[in-house]
Structure formats: structure tokens, C-alpha cells
Design a protein around this motif. Sequence first.
Motif, PDB file in Angstrom:
ATOM      1  N   GLU A  58       0.846  -1.188   0.000  1.00  0.00           N
ATOM      2  CA  GLU A  58       0.000   0.000   0.000  1.00  0.00           C
ATOM      3  C   GLU A  58       0.886   1.244   0.000  1.00  0.00           C
ATOM      4  OE1 GLU A  58      -3.275   1.824  -0.636  1.00  0.00           O
ATOM      5  OE2 GLU A  58      -3.385  -0.316  -0.229  1.00  0.00           O
ATOM      6  N   PRO A  59       0.907   1.983  -1.134  1.00  0.00           N
ATOM      7  CA  PRO A  59       1.705   3.205  -1.165  1.00  0.00           C
ATOM      8  C   PRO A  59       1.120   4.268  -0.234  1.00  0.00           C
ATOM      9  CG  PRO A  59       0.685   2.768  -3.316  1.00  0.00           C
ATOM     10  CD  PRO A  59       0.235   1.709  -2.376  1.00  0.00           C
ATOM     11  N   VAL A  60       1.988   5.074   0.350  1.00  0.00           N
ATOM     12  CA  VAL A  60       1.580   6.114   1.296  1.00  0.00           C
ATOM     13  C   VAL A  60       1.747   7.481   0.631  1.00  0.00           C
ATOM     14  CG1 VAL A  60       2.093   7.153   3.537  1.00  0.00           C
ATOM     15  CG2 VAL A  60       2.276   4.672   3.245  1.00  0.00           C
ATOM     16  N   GLY A  61       0.726   8.333   0.752  1.00  0.00           N
ATOM     17  CA  GLY A  61       0.790   9.697   0.219  1.00  0.00           C
ATOM     18  C   GLY A  61       0.924   9.731  -1.289  1.00  0.00           C
ATOM     19  N   ASP A  62       1.929  10.476  -1.779  1.00  0.00           N
ATOM     20  CA  ASP A  62       2.143  10.625  -3.220  1.00  0.00           C
ATOM     21  C   ASP A  62       3.043   9.540  -3.798  1.00  0.00           C
ATOM     22  OD1 ASP A  62       0.529  12.836  -3.510  1.00  0.00           O
ATOM     23  OD2 ASP A  62       2.150  14.267  -3.179  1.00  0.00           O
ATOM     24  N   THR A  63       3.238   8.464  -3.083  1.00  0.00           N
ATOM     25  CA  THR A  63       4.033   7.340  -3.561  1.00  0.00           C
ATOM     26  C   THR A  63       3.145   6.444  -4.416  1.00  0.00           C
ATOM     27  OG1 THR A  63       5.388   7.411  -1.563  1.00  0.00           O
ATOM     28  CG2 THR A  63       5.477   5.391  -2.851  1.00  0.00           C
ATOM     29  N   ARG A  64       3.698   5.878  -5.479  1.00  0.00           N
ATOM     30  CA  ARG A  64       2.972   4.947  -6.336  1.00  0.00           C
ATOM     31  C   ARG A  64       3.856   3.743  -6.630  1.00  0.00           C
ATOM     32  NH1 ARG A  64      -0.307   7.745  -4.695  1.00  0.00           N
ATOM     33  NH2 ARG A  64      -1.812   9.021  -5.778  1.00  0.00           N
ATOM     34  N   LEU A  65       3.217   2.579  -6.758  1.00  0.00           N
ATOM     35  CA  LEU A  65       3.923   1.370  -7.173  1.00  0.00           C
ATOM     36  C   LEU A  65       4.110   1.407  -8.685  1.00  0.00           C
ATOM     37  CD1 LEU A  65       1.926  -1.173  -5.003  1.00  0.00           C
ATOM     38  CD2 LEU A  65       4.305  -0.475  -4.662  1.00  0.00           C
ATOM     39  N   VAL A  66       5.232   0.882  -9.146  1.00  0.00           N
ATOM     40  CA  VAL A  66       5.574   0.895 -10.566  1.00  0.00           C
ATOM     41  C   VAL A  66       5.325  -0.498 -11.147  1.00  0.00           C
ATOM     42  CG1 VAL A  66       7.422   1.326 -12.228  1.00  0.00           C
ATOM     43  CG2 VAL A  66       7.298   2.671 -10.132  1.00  0.00           C
ATOM     44  N   PRO A  67       4.447  -0.594 -12.176  1.00  0.00           N
ATOM     45  CA  PRO A  67       4.078  -1.895 -12.736  1.00  0.00           C
ATOM     46  C   PRO A  67       5.179  -2.609 -13.516  1.00  0.00           C
ATOM     47  CG  PRO A  67       2.434  -0.235 -13.261  1.00  0.00           C
ATOM     48  CD  PRO A  67       3.613   0.476 -12.694  1.00  0.00           C
ATOM     49  N   GLU A  68       6.205  -1.901 -13.923  1.00  0.00           N
ATOM     50  CA  GLU A  68       7.313  -2.550 -14.612  1.00  0.00           C
ATOM     51  C   GLU A  68       8.608  -2.024 -14.035  1.00  0.00           C
ATOM     52  OE1 GLU A  68       8.610  -3.716 -19.127  1.00  0.00           O
ATOM     53  OE2 GLU A  68       7.381  -1.951 -18.860  1.00  0.00           O
ATOM     54  N   PRO A  69       9.328  -2.782 -13.252  1.00  0.00           N
ATOM     55  CA  PRO A  69       9.417  -4.231 -13.184  1.00  0.00           C
ATOM     56  C   PRO A  69       8.380  -4.911 -12.302  1.00  0.00           C
ATOM     57  CG  PRO A  69      11.089  -3.299 -11.770  1.00  0.00           C
ATOM     58  CD  PRO A  69      10.375  -2.151 -12.438  1.00  0.00           C
ATOM     59  N   GLY A  70       7.559  -4.176 -11.571  1.00  0.00           N
ATOM     60  CA  GLY A  70       6.470  -4.805 -10.824  1.00  0.00           C
ATOM     61  C   GLY A  70       6.832  -5.264  -9.429  1.00  0.00           C
ATOM     62  N   ILE A  71       6.155  -6.342  -9.030  1.00  0.00           N
ATOM     63  CA  ILE A  71       6.296  -6.882  -7.674  1.00  0.00           C
ATOM     64  C   ILE A  71       6.664  -8.361  -7.787  1.00  0.00           C
ATOM     65  CG2 ILE A  71       5.113  -7.357  -5.496  1.00  0.00           C
ATOM     66  CD1 ILE A  71       3.076  -5.141  -6.370  1.00  0.00           C
ATOM     67  N   ALA A  72       7.604  -8.800  -6.966  1.00  0.00           N
ATOM     68  CA  ALA A  72       7.966 -10.222  -6.890  1.00  0.00           C
ATOM     69  C   ALA A  72       7.834 -10.677  -5.448  1.00  0.00           C
ATOM     70  CB  ALA A  72       9.391 -10.444  -7.385  1.00  0.00           C
ATOM     71  N   VAL A  73       7.137 -11.791  -5.252  1.00  0.00           N
ATOM     72  CA  VAL A  73       6.976 -12.379  -3.922  1.00  0.00           C
ATOM     73  C   VAL A  73       7.593 -13.769  -3.959  1.00  0.00           C
ATOM     74  CG1 VAL A  73       5.344 -13.119  -2.158  1.00  0.00           C
ATOM     75  CG2 VAL A  73       4.868 -11.070  -3.507  1.00  0.00           C
ATOM     76  N   THR A  74       8.552 -13.985  -3.066  1.00  0.00           N
ATOM     77  CA  THR A  74       9.269 -15.262  -3.028  1.00  0.00           C
ATOM     78  C   THR A  74       9.246 -15.831  -1.616  1.00  0.00           C
ATOM     79  OG1 THR A  74      10.773 -14.351  -4.694  1.00  0.00           O
ATOM     80  CG2 THR A  74      11.451 -16.402  -3.601  1.00  0.00           C
ATOM     81  N   PRO A  75       8.413 -16.843  -1.375  1.00  0.00           N
ATOM     82  CA  PRO A  75       8.491 -17.522  -0.079  1.00  0.00           C
ATOM     83  C   PRO A  75       9.822 -18.280   0.010  1.00  0.00           C
ATOM     84  CG  PRO A  75       6.427 -18.003  -1.204  1.00  0.00           C
ATOM     85  CD  PRO A  75       7.322 -17.346  -2.195  1.00  0.00           C
ATOM     86  N   ARG A  76      10.431 -18.243   1.151  1.00  0.00           N
ATOM     87  CA  ARG A  76      11.686 -18.992   1.319  1.00  0.00           C
ATOM     88  C   ARG A  76      11.383 -20.477   1.353  1.00  0.00           C
ATOM     89  NH1 ARG A  76      14.875 -15.250   5.632  1.00  0.00           N
ATOM     90  NH2 ARG A  76      14.768 -13.339   4.381  1.00  0.00           N
ATOM     91  N   GLU A  77      12.231 -21.212   0.653  1.00  0.00           N
ATOM     92  CA  GLU A  77      12.019 -22.661   0.560  1.00  0.00           C
ATOM     93  C   GLU A  77      12.232 -23.334   1.895  1.00  0.00           C
ATOM     94  OE1 GLU A  77      13.586 -25.260  -2.506  1.00  0.00           O
ATOM     95  OE2 GLU A  77      13.875 -23.469  -3.740  1.00  0.00           O
ATOM     96  N   ARG A  78      11.338 -24.283   2.163  1.00  0.00           N
ATOM     97  CA  ARG A  78      11.505 -25.158   3.318  1.00  0.00           C
ATOM     98  C   ARG A  78      10.498 -26.292   3.203  1.00  0.00           C
ATOM     99  NH1 ARG A  78       7.550 -24.725   7.018  1.00  0.00           N
ATOM    100  NH2 ARG A  78       6.413 -22.792   7.295  1.00  0.00           N
ATOM    101  N   PRO A  79      10.799 -27.414   3.790  1.00  0.00           N
ATOM    102  CA  PRO A  79       9.853 -28.532   3.749  1.00  0.00           C
ATOM    103  C   PRO A  79       8.585 -28.200   4.539  1.00  0.00           C
ATOM    104  CG  PRO A  79      11.924 -29.148   4.853  1.00  0.00           C
ATOM    105  CD  PRO A  79      12.017 -27.708   4.488  1.00  0.00           C
ATOM    106  N   GLY A  80       7.485 -28.798   4.160  1.00  0.00           N
ATOM    107  CA  GLY A  80       6.245 -28.637   4.907  1.00  0.00           C
ATOM    108  C   GLY A  80       5.242 -27.711   4.261  1.00  0.00           C
ATOM    109  N   ILE A  81       5.630 -27.008   3.183  1.00  0.00           N
ATOM    110  CA  ILE A  81       4.712 -26.116   2.474  1.00  0.00           C
ATOM    111  C   ILE A  81       4.632 -26.575   1.020  1.00  0.00           C
ATOM    112  CG2 ILE A  81       4.294 -23.751   1.685  1.00  0.00           C
ATOM    113  CD1 ILE A  81       3.955 -23.931   4.641  1.00  0.00           C
ATOM    114  N   ASP A  82       3.410 -26.744   0.532  1.00  0.00           N
ATOM    115  CA  ASP A  82       3.175 -27.160  -0.851  1.00  0.00           C
ATOM    116  C   ASP A  82       2.462 -26.023  -1.577  1.00  0.00           C
ATOM    117  OD1 ASP A  82       2.799 -28.592  -3.180  1.00  0.00           O
ATOM    118  OD2 ASP A  82       1.116 -29.746  -2.406  1.00  0.00           O
TER     119      ASP A  82
END
Length: 149
Positions: A58-82
Amino acid sequence: MAIAWAAPATGQPLPAFDGRVDRLLQGLAPGKAAKPEVDVTAWIDRAPGGPVLRVALEPVGDTRLVPEPGIAVTPRERPGIDWRVELPLVVTEPGRDYWPAGKTLALPFAAEDGRPITVDVTYAYCLIGAQCFYGDRSLDVPTRPPVAN
């Protein structure tokens, strides 16, 4: 000695000089520059199809998210999550300057072991009309709801 007065770039009338230079400068100089900021949060939703890790930016005030390169979400690898999505989850929208509002990404998963999930979030953001930045956050997300005492 003569003092030449110039109109400030703000278009505001010149302040009256009362002998205090700090007040004069305060009227001429622009205020503090806005600080670009993005709030990043994450939680687990218990959906009918299984648990979903949600990551909100969530951008605050006059801040905006930039669609390129965008957003990357990477869960850290570990056993027990599929995970039910290809990782890292990357959301982009080439050709657009800014997203008009915040973004929430969903990462469904099928199995869990009760331990928190650590997720790394990378994103680009700008202060409108000014410099752009890259942000990154690491969040630990509990997979079990809090227990009331």
C-alpha cells in the motif's frame, strides 16, 4: 546596501521582512520533501479451497507502485509447504507508469506444518514526478491464528 526581492517559485507572495532571516527563508524555501513510502503486510486467509498467503503493498501519500518491473513475492524454501502457484510470483503490467492503488497478491498453498512462513517481497515505487526506488522486505507470517488466553 540594496536588497533585490524576487518572487518565489511557489507563486506565493513574498513574506514581509520583520528582521528575522529564518522566517524570511521559511517563506521562500519549499517545505520538507515528501518521503516515498510503501506499507507491506502479509497474512494467511483460510479460504474454502485451502490456505492463501496474501501480501499487500500500500503506497503512502504521493508514492505509487511501478508496474514494470512490478512486484515479486518469493516464499523462502523449506519442507512442509506445498505451493499451488509458480514461484516466485511476479506481477507486472508493462506500458503503464503507475498502479493507481495498492496491490494484494495471493499465493495459495495446500499443505502446511504450523510454522511461520518467511516471504521476501521486492517492488519498485516512485514519488510522483520524482525519483524511483526499489524496495525489499522480508516478513515472517504466522500460519496459525493467535490463541486467546
